[in-house]
Motif scaffolding. Sequence first.
Motif, PDB file in Angstrom:
ATOM      1  N   LEU A  51       6.076  25.515  43.840  1.00  0.00           N
ATOM      2  CA  LEU A  51       4.935  25.011  43.087  1.00  0.00           C
ATOM      3  C   LEU A  51       4.555  23.615  43.557  1.00  0.00           C
ATOM      4  O   LEU A  51       5.424  22.809  43.893  1.00  0.00           O
ATOM      5  N   PRO A  52       3.263  23.301  43.540  1.00  0.00           N
ATOM      6  CA  PRO A  52       2.807  21.973  43.999  1.00  0.00           C
ATOM      7  C   PRO A  52       2.913  20.907  42.919  1.00  0.00           C
ATOM      8  O   PRO A  52       1.968  20.169  42.642  1.00  0.00           O
ATOM      9  N   ILE A  53       4.077  20.828  42.269  1.00  0.00           N
ATOM     10  CA  ILE A  53       4.293  19.868  41.184  1.00  0.00           C
ATOM     11  C   ILE A  53       5.552  19.061  41.480  1.00  0.00           C
ATOM     12  O   ILE A  53       6.583  19.610  41.870  1.00  0.00           O
ATOM     13  N   LEU A  54       5.454  17.770  41.269  1.00  0.00           N
ATOM     14  CA  LEU A  54       6.608  16.886  41.395  1.00  0.00           C
ATOM     15  C   LEU A  54       7.016  16.400  40.015  1.00  0.00           C
ATOM     16  O   LEU A  54       6.181  15.900  39.257  1.00  0.00           O
ATOM     17  N   ASP A  55       8.296  16.571  39.693  1.00  0.00           N
ATOM     18  CA  ASP A  55       8.864  16.030  38.462  1.00  0.00           C
ATOM     19  C   ASP A  55       9.867  14.950  38.828  1.00  0.00           C
ATOM     20  O   ASP A  55      10.745  15.166  39.671  1.00  0.00           O
ATOM     21  N   VAL A  56       9.746  13.790  38.176  1.00  0.00           N
ATOM     22  CA  VAL A  56      10.639  12.660  38.422  1.00  0.00           C
ATOM     23  C   VAL A  56      11.153  12.153  37.082  1.00  0.00           C
ATOM     24  O   VAL A  56      10.388  12.085  36.106  1.00  0.00           O
TER      25      VAL A  56
END
Length: 438
Positions: A51-56
Motif C-alpha cells: 500500500l502507498p501509505i507510510l506510518d510512523v
Amino acid sequence: MMKKTISRSRAVFFGLVTSLVFSLPAQAGVQIEQWQTAQGTRVYFVAAPSLPILDVQIDFAAGSMFDPQGKAGVAALTRSALDLGAGQRDETAIAETLADLGAVLGGGVDTDRASLSLRTLADVRTREAALAVLREVVAQPHFAEDIVEREKMRTVASLKDALTRPDSIAGKAFWAAMYPQHPYGQQASPESVARITREDLLAFHTRLYNATNASITLVGPLSRGESEKIAQSLSAALPAGLPPALPPPPIAPAGQEVALAHPASQAHIYLGLPAIERGHPDFFALQVGNYTLGGGGFVSSLVKEVRDKRGFAYSVYSYFAPLRQVGPFQIGLQTQKKQAGAAIKVVREVLENFLKTGPSAEELAAAKANLSGSFPLRLDSNAKLLANVAAIGFYGLPLDYLDTYRARIEAVTAEEVKAAFARHVRVADLITVTVAAQ
C-alpha cells in the motif's frame, strides 16, 4: 473558523487506500529491521510495499510515571499541547497543512510512554511535507501561555466530571491502593493540574523528549535507505539527552478493602494487585490461564459462576496489564449494592479454585486455540502492525516476538499456568475497591 477542507481527489484516494488497509490478509511473518541513528535513537522498520501509505510512530519514556511530585498531569498536558503550535506554524496552520496533505497526526500518553504517530501517503512530496510537520511538533512546540491555560481548563473540567462517575472514582482509588509508594499510583486531580505552569511543560519536554529517550517505528513501502534517511531526520531534530532513571520497582501492598460512597444504582467493584512487567517469561502462561479465568467472555469461569449461575452481574472480566514496571492483574464487575458482598465472595472463590486446579485439558485447549487463532487479526492492517512493532521497540521485546507468539501460546501447559498464577496472584494480597451507595 479552522479550515477542514481537503482536495476532493486526494481525499477520495486516501479514503480508498485506507479502506484497503483493513482488508489485507494476515501476514505470515513480520520482518523487523532494527538499528540506531547517529544520535542514539532506536529505530524499527517493517517494509510493507502493498500500500502507498507510510506510518510512523515516535515513542518517548515520558508517561505519567515521570510527572513531577505534586504536579500529576504534566505528562498528559505536555503531550496534548505538542501539536497546538510548533516551529513556524500555529495550531490552525498545523491542522490545515495536515488536512491539505491528507495526513493524520495521532498518538497519546499512558503511564509509561508518550507517543506521536503520523499516517501519510508515501509519495516523496507528500511524505516529506507531512514529516516536516511531525519534526516541528515533536521538537519545537510553542507551549504558548494562552494555549496551556486553555488546555488546563479543559483538563480540570474533564477531571471534575470524572469525579462524578463511579467507574472513574473506583479506577483512581484502585490504582492509588495498588501503588501507594510508586508513581503508577499518582493520579492527576483538578488541584494538581491547576498548579502546572508553562515552565513545567517546557522543563518536562526538555528533559524527556530527547533523541536517546526515543524509539522510532516505520511501516510502509520504503527501502532500508529511505527509512534510514527519515529516521535520521527525525532523530537529528531532537535535542541530546539521556533516558530517565526509573523509580524503584513497586512493592506490593498488603491486601485491603476500600469502600467509597456514591449514589449510583450499581456497585462498581475492582479486585487485583501488582502482578507482572513487560517481557516477563510468565506472560504467555498467564495469558492462556486468564482466558479460562475471566478473559474468554462467556466461556470464562468468572462469567459462568458470577453471571450465568447467580445473575450477580451482566459482565465480569479479568486481565493482566504488564507495564515497564510491574503492572496490575485486575478483575472488574458491576452489581446491585445489596449483592456486592456476595458477588465479591464468589469472585474470590472462583479465583482460589483456579489457583488450586488450573485449567482443565479442555479449557487449556480452547484457550490456546482462541488466542492463537485470533492473533493474526492483531496484524491485519498497517496501523495494527505499527502499534505492535512500536511496543516491541519501546519495551525492548525480542524482534521475533510476533513470529513466535503463537508457538509460545501453543506450548503452554496446565502446570505452567498453575505455577505462573501461584507466583503472581495471591488472594490474600488482593486490593478490593467498591464504589456504591452507603
